[in-house]
Scaffold this motif. Structure first.
Motif, PDB file in Angstrom:
ATOM      1  N   ILE A 156       0.764  -1.097   0.065  1.00  0.00           N
ATOM      2  CA  ILE A 156      -0.030   0.199  -0.218  1.00  0.00           C
ATOM      3  C   ILE A 156       0.863   1.262   0.058  1.00  0.00           C
ATOM      4  O   ILE A 156       0.503   2.267  -0.626  1.00  0.00           O
ATOM      5  CB  ILE A 156      -1.004   0.021   1.120  1.00  0.00           C
ATOM      6  N   ALA A 157       2.003   0.937   0.786  1.00  0.00           N
ATOM      7  CA  ALA A 157       2.689   2.436   0.631  1.00  0.00           C
ATOM      8  C   ALA A 157       3.844   2.531  -0.410  1.00  0.00           C
ATOM      9  O   ALA A 157       4.506   3.578  -0.482  1.00  0.00           O
ATOM     10  CB  ALA A 157       3.633   2.304   1.932  1.00  0.00           C
ATOM     11  N   GLY A 158       3.478   1.667  -1.497  1.00  0.00           N
ATOM     12  CA  GLY A 158       4.210   2.056  -2.638  1.00  0.00           C
ATOM     13  C   GLY A 158       4.055   3.336  -3.319  1.00  0.00           C
ATOM     14  O   GLY A 158       4.860   4.084  -3.825  1.00  0.00           O
ATOM     15  N   SER A 159       2.769   3.643  -3.317  1.00  0.00           N
ATOM     16  CA  SER A 159       2.444   4.953  -3.944  1.00  0.00           C
ATOM     17  C   SER A 159       3.000   6.377  -3.318  1.00  0.00           C
ATOM     18  O   SER A 159       3.205   7.270  -3.845  1.00  0.00           O
ATOM     19  CB  SER A 159       0.955   4.971  -4.160  1.00  0.00           C
ATOM     20  N   TYR A 160       2.907   5.940  -2.082  1.00  0.00           N
ATOM     21  CA  TYR A 160       3.311   7.228  -1.238  1.00  0.00           C
ATOM     22  C   TYR A 160       4.775   7.320  -1.276  1.00  0.00           C
ATOM     23  O   TYR A 160       5.114   8.461  -1.588  1.00  0.00           O
ATOM     24  CB  TYR A 160       3.001   6.863   0.341  1.00  0.00           C
ATOM     25  N   HIS A 176      11.696   6.578  -2.677  1.00  0.00           N
ATOM     26  CA  HIS A 176      12.548   5.444  -3.340  1.00  0.00           C
ATOM     27  C   HIS A 176      13.774   5.654  -3.520  1.00  0.00           C
ATOM     28  O   HIS A 176      14.585   6.819  -3.736  1.00  0.00           O
ATOM     29  CB  HIS A 176      11.993   4.801  -4.574  1.00  0.00           C
ATOM     30  N   VAL A 177      14.748   4.431  -3.385  1.00  0.00           N
ATOM     31  CA  VAL A 177      16.160   4.883  -3.577  1.00  0.00           C
ATOM     32  C   VAL A 177      16.590   4.869  -5.117  1.00  0.00           C
ATOM     33  O   VAL A 177      16.066   4.079  -5.896  1.00  0.00           O
ATOM     34  CB  VAL A 177      17.048   3.616  -2.792  1.00  0.00           C
ATOM     35  N   ARG A 178      17.192   5.852  -5.392  1.00  0.00           N
ATOM     36  CA  ARG A 178      17.765   5.942  -6.848  1.00  0.00           C
ATOM     37  C   ARG A 178      19.111   6.628  -6.919  1.00  0.00           C
ATOM     38  O   ARG A 178      19.590   7.461  -5.898  1.00  0.00           O
ATOM     39  CB  ARG A 178      16.794   6.716  -7.664  1.00  0.00           C
ATOM     40  N   VAL A 179      19.838   6.440  -7.995  1.00  0.00           N
ATOM     41  CA  VAL A 179      21.175   7.210  -8.127  1.00  0.00           C
ATOM     42  C   VAL A 179      20.801   8.563  -8.956  1.00  0.00           C
ATOM     43  O   VAL A 179      20.164   8.555  -9.810  1.00  0.00           O
ATOM     44  CB  VAL A 179      22.175   6.483  -9.044  1.00  0.00           C
TER      45      VAL A 179
END
Length: 443
Positions: free
Chosen positions: A304-308, A315-318
């Motif tokens: 459920i928390a993915g959209s938040y 989200h972790v990203r470079v």
């Protein structure tokens, strides 16, 4: 020590996951008073949940809460000693049972071998008299040797069994006495805590009133309280800043509310694991549902928390090349990478829907929903045949259940996967629309 035999009903689990966050969200939006006061309702809540540790006294800033801790530690120590004594009793009882079984078996074998020995020796003597080199002599000698070996080994086993009985029986008696002693210590210490909690339950209104009276009327908030309040305001402002304008705003608000909703599930985990620890180490009654309930809950929280997380860019990203870009260039990059996002999110949504339908369609399901999921009845027939028995009859199962002793239905979790995938797709659409808007405006 009394046992705590409690299994959480399935309906209470799912209702709690829905009702508790809603109540918490409403309470968090209440206007906060300028001067914080102690609450009787919160005091009773702390008393029920943490009274064995004296937390209700600490909540009211009473040092008498320290008196609860030694008694609680006595219960833990007594239960540990009881567990050790119980293991000794079990081991000693096993030794006694094995020794008694050996005595019964070997005594009969030795007596039989001793009774047969004169006949075997006579048969050997007769064979030697007839022909000392015959096969009958060798067979008679082997029979005598086997009988002598059976007697020798049997007597050794009997001696070992008698020695085990001499040592195990006193050990079992001594351990049983220790078990009874430590059980009584834990039981009486528990009764002391219960009595103290019952007295505090009666005194709590007076204690709250006294604690509120001790608060200075113009007490200024501490630096820690000011910093905490400022941090909360900044976090709320940061989340609100991610909500876009226009029609995509309602999607962002939905993701924001969904993330806030499931965040309160972490509070549920605190209470559940606290109950598990108390029931296991105080009452010696570990639950068969706490761990399963929580890992299912955290799995649903993750979905459920993915959209938040996507909305707030958690989200972790470079960001080595992405961060310095202008908003328009970022929009072009996001527009390109959204292709891969929608492949993932669409796959998640479709496969989770298949999983959810399969969960309702398993053979163990005998509800109308399960019949519809298997294609045995139509959707309209399912709705037309609905009745209260579908909710209240314990013999009706809606589909897949866990293989553990708790046997919780798993189909709600599978449908939460669908909701999580749908929220993620909607948030992706909102992000895509915002990127197109940024490219069109050139900002």
């Amino acid at each position: 020590m009394p046992s705590l035999d409690f299994s959480l009903p399935h309906w209470a689990y799912w209702v709690g996951l829905i009702v508790f966050p809603l109540v918490a969200m409403l309470l968090s939006r209440r206007p906060k008073p300028d001067q914080t006061k102690y609450s009787i309702s919160l005091g009773y809540f702390v008393l029920v949940t943490g009274g064995m540790l004296g937390l209700h006294r600490f909540y009211l800033r009473s040092l008498l809460g320290l008196a609860f801790i030694p008694v609680f530690l006595v219960i833990l120590f007594a239960n540990a000693e009881s567990q050790a004594a119980r293991s000794v009793v079990s081991d000693a009882d096993n030794v006694v049972r094995m020794a008694e079984r050996i005595l019964e078996r070997e005594t009969e074998r030795v007596e039989t071998a001793e009774a047969d020995m004169p006949d075997l020796q006579a048969a050997l003597a007769e064979a030697l008299a007839e022909d000392p080199e015959s096969f009958a002599v060798r067979r008679a000698e082997r029979n005598v040797e086997r009988a002598e070996k059976r007697i020798t080994e049997g007597r050794e086993r009997i001696a070992e069994a008698e020695t085990d009985l001499e040592t195990a029986r006193p050990t079992a008696v001594e351990a049983q006495e220790a078990l009874g002693f430590w059980n009584n210590v834990a039981r009486y210490a528990f009764y002391v805590l219960l009595a103290a909690m019952a007295i505090d339950a009666l005194l709590l209104p007076m204690l709250v009133k006294r604690a509120n009276a001790a608060i200075p009327p113009s007490e200024a908030p501490s630096e820690a309280e000011i910093a905490l309040k400022k941090l909360e305001e900044e976090e709320q402002k940061d989340d609100a800043d991610h909500v876009s304008a226009g029609w995509t705003g309602w999607i962002d608000q939905l993701s924001l509310k969904a993330g806030e909703f499931v965040s309160y599930w972490a509070v549920i985990a605190v209470f559940v694991y606290y109950f598990e620890v108390i029931s296991r180490y105080v009452f010696g009654s570990p639950t068969n549902w706490a761990h399963e309930a929580m890992y299912l809950m955290f799995g649903m929280q993750y979905l459920i928390a993915g959209s938040y997380a996507m909305l707030t860019e958690a989200h972790v990203r470079v960001d080595i090349f992405y961060a310095p870009m202008k908003r328009t260039n970022k929009a072009w990059v996001d527009l390109f990478t959204s292709i891969f996002f929608f492949i993932f999110a669409g796959t998640l949504l479709v496969t989770s829907y298949i999983f959810a339908m399969d969960a309702n369609a398993v053979a163990s399901g005998n509800s109308l929903v399960s019949d519809w999921a298997r294609g045995e009845i139509g959707f309209g027939e399912m709705l037309g045949s609905w009745n209260m028995a579908q909710w209240t009859d314990p013999n009706i199962r809606w589909g897949e259940i866990s293989f553990n002793e708790w046997e919780v239905p798993l189909w709600p979790m599978k449908w939460v996967m669908v909701i999580g995938g749908l929220l993620l797709v909607l948030q992706g659409i909102s992000k895509l629309a915002q990127d197109i808007r940024a490219i069109a405006r050139g900002a």
